[in-house]
Write a protein that holds these residues in place. Structure first.
Motif, PDB file in Angstrom:
ATOM      1  N   ASP A  46      47.016  33.862  49.375  1.00 30.73           N
ATOM      2  CA  ASP A  46      46.561  33.158  48.179  1.00 30.73           C
ATOM      3  C   ASP A  46      45.942  34.133  47.180  1.00 30.73           C
ATOM      4  OD1 ASP A  46      44.341  33.360  50.188  1.00 30.73           O
ATOM      5  OD2 ASP A  46      43.199  32.536  48.513  1.00 30.73           O
ATOM      6  N   PHE A  47      45.840  33.704  45.923  1.00 23.51           N
ATOM      7  CA  PHE A  47      45.333  34.546  44.853  1.00 23.51           C
ATOM      8  C   PHE A  47      43.908  35.047  45.120  1.00 23.51           C
ATOM      9  CE2 PHE A  47      42.972  35.216  40.952  1.00 23.51           C
ATOM     10  CZ  PHE A  47      43.764  36.149  40.315  1.00 23.51           C
ATOM     11  N   VAL A  48      42.998  34.135  45.452  1.00 26.72           N
ATOM     12  CA  VAL A  48      41.595  34.527  45.629  1.00 26.72           C
ATOM     13  C   VAL A  48      41.451  35.490  46.807  1.00 26.72           C
ATOM     14  CG1 VAL A  48      39.255  33.699  46.095  1.00 26.72           C
ATOM     15  CG2 VAL A  48      40.718  32.457  44.500  1.00 26.72           C
ATOM     16  N   GLY A  49      42.136  35.228  47.898  1.00 22.19           N
ATOM     17  CA  GLY A  49      42.073  36.119  49.051  1.00 22.19           C
ATOM     18  C   GLY A  49      42.602  37.502  48.730  1.00 22.19           C
ATOM     19  N   GLN A  50      43.711  37.561  48.002  1.00 23.85           N
ATOM     20  CA  GLN A  50      44.253  38.870  47.622  1.00 23.85           C
ATOM     21  C   GLN A  50      43.350  39.580  46.621  1.00 23.85           C
ATOM     22  OE1 GLN A  50      48.376  39.274  46.619  1.00 23.85           O
ATOM     23  NE2 GLN A  50      49.061  38.026  48.349  1.00 23.85           N
ATOM     24  N   MET A  51      42.756  38.830  45.698  1.00 22.39           N
ATOM     25  CA  MET A  51      41.838  39.419  44.732  1.00 22.39           C
ATOM     26  C   MET A  51      40.645  40.051  45.449  1.00 22.39           C
ATOM     27  SD  MET A  51      39.226  37.602  42.158  1.00 22.39           S
ATOM     28  CE  MET A  51      38.027  37.711  43.442  1.00 22.39           C
ATOM     29  N   GLU A  52      40.069  39.312  46.408  1.00 16.17           N
ATOM     30  CA  GLU A  52      38.919  39.841  47.141  1.00 16.17           C
ATOM     31  C   GLU A  52      39.310  41.084  47.936  1.00 16.17           C
ATOM     32  OE1 GLU A  52      35.325  38.437  50.130  1.00 16.17           O
ATOM     33  OE2 GLU A  52      36.721  36.925  49.357  1.00 16.17           O
ATOM     34  N   GLN A  53      40.486  41.078  48.552  1.00 10.29           N
ATOM     35  CA  GLN A  53      40.933  42.257  49.301  1.00 10.29           C
ATOM     36  C   GLN A  53      41.139  43.453  48.373  1.00 10.29           C
ATOM     37  OE1 GLN A  53      41.417  42.691  52.829  1.00 10.29           O
ATOM     38  NE2 GLN A  53      41.359  44.776  52.031  1.00 10.29           N
ATOM     39  N   ALA A  54      41.730  43.227  47.204  1.00 13.54           N
ATOM     40  CA  ALA A  54      41.919  44.321  46.245  1.00 13.54           C
ATOM     41  C   ALA A  54      40.570  44.911  45.827  1.00 13.54           C
ATOM     42  CB  ALA A  54      42.702  43.833  45.027  1.00 13.54           C
ATOM     43  N   LEU A  55      39.589  44.053  45.588  1.00 14.85           N
ATOM     44  CA  LEU A  55      38.253  44.546  45.231  1.00 14.85           C
ATOM     45  C   LEU A  55      37.617  45.301  46.395  1.00 14.85           C
ATOM     46  CD1 LEU A  55      36.849  41.499  43.217  1.00 14.85           C
ATOM     47  CD2 LEU A  55      37.611  43.710  42.293  1.00 14.85           C
ATOM     48  N   ARG A  56      37.804  44.814  47.618  1.00 14.63           N
ATOM     49  CA  ARG A  56      37.280  45.540  48.795  1.00 14.63           C
ATOM     50  C   ARG A  56      37.942  46.909  48.911  1.00 14.63           C
ATOM     51  NH1 ARG A  56      37.410  40.388  51.804  1.00 14.63           N
ATOM     52  NH2 ARG A  56      39.327  41.111  52.771  1.00 14.63           N
ATOM     53  N   ASN A  57      39.238  46.973  48.620  1.00 15.98           N
ATOM     54  CA  ASN A  57      39.936  48.261  48.655  1.00 15.98           C
ATOM     55  C   ASN A  57      39.329  49.224  47.634  1.00 15.98           C
ATOM     56  OD1 ASN A  57      41.641  47.093  50.552  1.00 15.98           O
ATOM     57  ND2 ASN A  57      43.348  46.839  49.138  1.00 15.98           N
ATOM     58  N   ILE A  58      39.079  48.728  46.433  1.00 15.90           N
ATOM     59  CA  ILE A  58      38.465  49.566  45.399  1.00 15.90           C
ATOM     60  C   ILE A  58      37.094  50.053  45.855  1.00 15.90           C
ATOM     61  CG2 ILE A  58      37.443  49.487  43.075  1.00 15.90           C
ATOM     62  CD1 ILE A  58      39.858  47.626  42.334  1.00 15.90           C
ATOM     63  N   ALA A  59      36.292  49.147  46.396  1.00 11.90           N
ATOM     64  CA  ALA A  59      34.952  49.526  46.863  1.00 11.90           C
ATOM     65  C   ALA A  59      35.037  50.595  47.951  1.00 11.90           C
ATOM     66  CB  ALA A  59      34.211  48.289  47.378  1.00 11.90           C
ATOM     67  N   GLU A  60      36.009  50.471  48.836  1.00 13.52           N
ATOM     68  CA  GLU A  60      36.139  51.449  49.913  1.00 13.52           C
ATOM     69  C   GLU A  60      36.553  52.821  49.384  1.00 13.52           C
ATOM     70  OE1 GLU A  60      38.073  51.902  54.357  1.00 13.52           O
ATOM     71  OE2 GLU A  60      37.996  49.919  53.427  1.00 13.52           O
ATOM     72  N   ILE A  61      37.404  52.849  48.382  1.00 10.47           N
ATOM     73  CA  ILE A  61      37.801  54.122  47.774  1.00 10.47           C
ATOM     74  C   ILE A  61      36.604  54.766  47.086  1.00 10.47           C
ATOM     75  CG2 ILE A  61      39.251  55.192  45.994  1.00 10.47           C
ATOM     76  CD1 ILE A  61      41.323  52.908  46.688  1.00 10.47           C
ATOM     77  N   VAL A  62      35.822  53.979  46.363  1.00 13.99           N
ATOM     78  CA  VAL A  62      34.631  54.522  45.692  1.00 13.99           C
ATOM     79  C   VAL A  62      33.665  55.096  46.733  1.00 13.99           C
ATOM     80  CG1 VAL A  62      32.602  53.942  44.300  1.00 13.99           C
ATOM     81  CG2 VAL A  62      34.832  53.046  43.656  1.00 13.99           C
ATOM     82  N   ARG A  63      33.464  54.378  47.814  1.00 22.11           N
ATOM     83  CA  ARG A  63      32.554  54.865  48.862  1.00 22.11           C
ATOM     84  C   ARG A  63      33.101  56.123  49.532  1.00 22.11           C
ATOM     85  NH1 ARG A  63      31.883  48.836  49.869  1.00 22.11           N
ATOM     86  NH2 ARG A  63      30.007  48.403  48.646  1.00 22.11           N
ATOM     87  N   ALA A  64      34.414  56.201  49.711  1.00 23.08           N
ATOM     88  CA  ALA A  64      35.020  57.400  50.297  1.00 23.08           C
ATOM     89  C   ALA A  64      34.815  58.618  49.395  1.00 23.08           C
ATOM     90  CB  ALA A  64      36.510  57.170  50.548  1.00 23.08           C
ATOM     91  N   ALA A  65      34.635  58.374  48.100  1.00 21.64           N
ATOM     92  CA  ALA A  65      34.385  59.464  47.148  1.00 21.64           C
ATOM     93  C   ALA A  65      32.901  59.801  47.030  1.00 21.64           C
ATOM     94  CB  ALA A  65      34.938  59.087  45.771  1.00 21.64           C
ATOM     95  N   GLY A  66      32.045  59.046  47.737  1.00 22.55           N
ATOM     96  CA  GLY A  66      30.619  59.320  47.700  1.00 22.55           C
ATOM     97  C   GLY A  66      29.830  58.434  46.762  1.00 22.55           C
ATOM     98  N   GLY A  67      30.449  57.386  46.245  1.00 30.51           N
ATOM     99  CA  GLY A  67      29.762  56.499  45.316  1.00 30.51           C
ATOM    100  C   GLY A  67      29.583  55.105  45.879  1.00 30.51           C
ATOM    101  N   ASP A  68      29.301  54.176  44.982  1.00 29.10           N
ATOM    102  CA  ASP A  68      29.175  52.774  45.347  1.00 29.10           C
ATOM    103  C   ASP A  68      29.724  51.933  44.189  1.00 29.10           C
ATOM    104  OD1 ASP A  68      28.612  50.483  46.778  1.00 29.10           O
ATOM    105  OD2 ASP A  68      26.525  50.974  47.113  1.00 29.10           O
TER     106      ASP A  68
END
Length: 134
Positions: A46-68
């Motif tokens: 569903d749209f909302v579930g995929q949207m939340e996963q995409a945002l979680r992916n972005i957050a994880e990439i930012v954290r992997a780079a040392g940010g938040d």
């Protein structure tokens, strides 16, 4: 200026692209993230579930780079169904806050015809600034 590829631990390989590129000045460019997991599986259909996963992916990439997530300054959303987005505003807001809290960077949203991955309903790209990178 050269960049450092950012790829969170445990993620399936990114073939032909980088999930993130951290530039020497601290700018982090995050490639479009869709609603699949680190192993490139669509758990949410569903749209909302995929949207939340995409945002979680972005957050994880930012954290992997040392940010938040608060280091994110821009999000660009690509959605296939404007009507579904508009009809689910309450759910969209709740899912957004679960990942980003009350951090609201500059955002743009584009309604598009299709995405490369057939199951994808949304793609979000981001730009962040990681102060520790300078």
């Amino acid at each position: 200026m050269t960049g450092k590829t950012i790829h969170p631990d445990g993620w399936a390989p990114a073939l032909g692209y980088a999930n993130g590129m951290l530039m020497a000045d601290g700018t982090l460019h995050i490639g479009g993230q869709i609603g699949w997991t680190a192993q490139k599986q669509f758990e949410a259909k569903d749209f909302v579930g995929q949207m939340e996963q995409a945002l979680r992916n972005i957050a994880e990439i930012v954290r992997a780079a040392g940010g938040d997530v608060t280091d994110i300054g821009r999000l660009t959303w690509f959605v296939k169904d404007k009507g579904e987005y508009l009809a689910k505003q309450r759910e969209v807001g709740a899912a957004y806050r679960r990942v980003f809290g009350k951090h609201f960077p500059a955002m743009s949203m584009l309604v598009i015809k299709d995405l490369i991955e057939d199951e994808a309903l949304i793609e979000i790209e981001a730009t962040a600034y990681i102060p520790a990178a300078t």
